[in-house]
Enzyme design. Sequence first.
Site, PDB file in Angstrom:
ATOM      1  N   ASP A  39      -9.207  13.803  29.088  1.00 17.15           N
ATOM      2  CA  ASP A  39      -9.474  12.421  29.484  1.00 17.15           C
ATOM      3  C   ASP A  39     -10.547  11.819  28.578  1.00 17.15           C
ATOM      4  O   ASP A  39     -11.030  12.462  27.655  1.00 17.15           O
ATOM      5  CB  ASP A  39      -9.911  12.365  30.950  1.00 17.15           C
ATOM      6  CG  ASP A  39     -11.188  13.157  31.203  1.00 17.15           C
ATOM      7  OD1 ASP A  39     -11.100  14.390  31.327  1.00 17.15           O
ATOM      8  OD2 ASP A  39     -12.272  12.554  31.252  1.00 17.15           O
ATOM      9  N   HIS A  56      -2.313  19.025  27.657  1.00 23.19           N
ATOM     10  CA  HIS A  56      -2.695  17.866  28.468  1.00 23.19           C
ATOM     11  C   HIS A  56      -3.912  17.233  27.789  1.00 23.19           C
ATOM     12  O   HIS A  56      -5.055  17.549  28.088  1.00 23.19           O
ATOM     13  CB  HIS A  56      -3.032  18.299  29.898  1.00 23.19           C
ATOM     14  CG  HIS A  56      -3.375  17.157  30.814  1.00 23.19           C
ATOM     15  ND1 HIS A  56      -2.419  16.458  31.525  1.00 23.19           N
ATOM     16  CD2 HIS A  56      -4.567  16.586  31.120  1.00 23.19           C
ATOM     17  CE1 HIS A  56      -3.009  15.512  32.233  1.00 23.19           C
ATOM     18  NE2 HIS A  56      -4.315  15.576  32.011  1.00 23.19           N
ATOM     19  N   ASP A  98       3.476  25.352  28.701  1.00 18.14           N
ATOM     20  CA  ASP A  98       3.129  24.461  27.592  1.00 18.14           C
ATOM     21  C   ASP A  98       3.760  23.095  27.859  1.00 18.14           C
ATOM     22  O   ASP A  98       4.782  22.733  27.276  1.00 18.14           O
ATOM     23  CB  ASP A  98       3.618  25.044  26.269  1.00 18.14           C
ATOM     24  CG  ASP A  98       3.254  24.158  25.082  1.00 18.14           C
ATOM     25  OD1 ASP A  98       2.302  23.352  25.216  1.00 18.14           O
ATOM     26  OD2 ASP A  98       3.924  24.249  24.040  1.00 18.14           O
ATOM     27  N   GLU A 102      -4.616  21.891  29.881  1.00 17.01           N
ATOM     28  CA  GLU A 102      -5.575  20.894  29.426  1.00 17.01           C
ATOM     29  C   GLU A 102      -6.504  21.552  28.415  1.00 17.01           C
ATOM     30  O   GLU A 102      -6.527  22.771  28.248  1.00 17.01           O
ATOM     31  CB  GLU A 102      -6.379  20.311  30.596  1.00 17.01           C
ATOM     32  CG  GLU A 102      -7.200  19.083  30.199  1.00 17.01           C
ATOM     33  CD  GLU A 102      -7.801  18.341  31.370  1.00 17.01           C
ATOM     34  OE1 GLU A 102      -8.323  17.221  31.151  1.00 17.01           O
ATOM     35  OE2 GLU A 102      -7.766  18.850  32.505  1.00 17.01           O
TER      36      GLU A 102
END
Length: 479
Positions: free
Chosen positions: A94, A405, A448, A457
């Site tokens: 993020d 991710h 994956d 992530e």
Amino acid sequence: MADFTGLQHESRYKLVCVAGPSPLFYIARHPHEQAGQAAMKAFYYQRASMPLERAYAGQWAREAGHPDNIVLLHPSTGQKGKISSPEGWYDAGDYNKYIVNSGITMGTLLSLYEDYPQYCKGIRLNIPESNNKIPDILDEVSYNLRWMLTMQDPADGGVYHKLTNASFDGMIMPEQATQPRYVVKKSTAATLDFAAVTAQAARVYAKIDKPLALACREAATKAWQWALQHPKEPYRQDEMNKQFQPPVVTGEYGNAQFDDELSWAAAELFTTTKDEQYRPHINRMAVRYWQVPSWGQVGVLAYYTMARYDAGMKKDVIAFADNLLSGSDSTTYQVVMGKKAGDFTWGSNSVVANQGIALMQAYKFTKDKRYLNGAVALLDYLMGRNATGYCYLTGFGSKRVMHPHHRVSVADGIPEPVPGLLAGGPNPGMQDKCTTYVSKVPDEAYTDDDCSYASNEIAINWNAPLVYLIWAIEAAYPR
């Protein structure tokens, strides 16, 4: 098991047997150097507030995201207005920046430089600062350090817990993410982690960047005082959201026990200042209770620092490494990882890397090859000698991670993900409820797939111990 000790020619090889040929593998004097450089260069790719130029980022060049020169004070701070808080690293997949997770990340990277300064000085990363007189690793670390310094309230020394959107961005590029940004309430964990990092940075940069070192030393002592006055100020996001708007639903990094953060901060401040006021706060815990470091348990970082000159702590670190090694030769892949199913948690690959650091600490003190060999085996695990067969470092391996991710890797339209990122690894908790897992067996619970934030992530506190592990191993072998 196959032993290639007798092969002295540096080249690529494959093993041919009845089942078919193996993937190509390297035999070289320093086979991990490129992986180590990539794992550290990954922090550059995580930079906020600046464009990544093609000369340094190659095909992963991108526009600047999140200038963070206007960041709102969330009502939870009890303050109104805004601050400027640019730079720093995006924490994970993020686009937010978290002091607690920066704490263990920065402590690990600064410790690498303290433990292996000569080796670190020779590393070249091709980042914008590469041509100055400062080692590249310290240039990269200072990019996050300068951001951390902006998160301290100059009025009282307390440190805001995180800089964040109210909610996560979608899978978009950084420059497309324009939600309002906030700093939220101060917390004891964030302030003590900040104190530890800035105290350590004060001595690391003392001969390299004196103004930065002095600023860090002053910031560390002010943060320490705030923490003593606010010894139990947890960050509880759900409770905060009941009182203040807008609600914040990004990574919590919540923690209600602060003995480990207090001990780590005290150890770094004592080592930097030699002031005896800090020594009583260094917690001497029995080795049987030690855990490899994580963002929520940083106590062992204090022992690593103190062991550099404290004979008793040195013995404890060696005993910790012995406990880790015990029984590892009977596991399937003959590694420390996986002696118990509980090893496979969120970010299990960082557990592996931190186990390796513990072994390298013992090797540094004893030169006993058992510890070095155990650390190399753990690195082998991360590079593919594991139940899934994946090399968990993006850009490397014959069976490689292609869909982490990670917002940039998803949104940039480039088939290959950003290189040098360590995937989280097997996690039977499967909290993301992604439907592409093929096994619930703990060491195989990986997929994956970019939907899998529980196993695939990336995060700065996972990359940092991998960087340490690779470079410590490479430093152990003469160039």
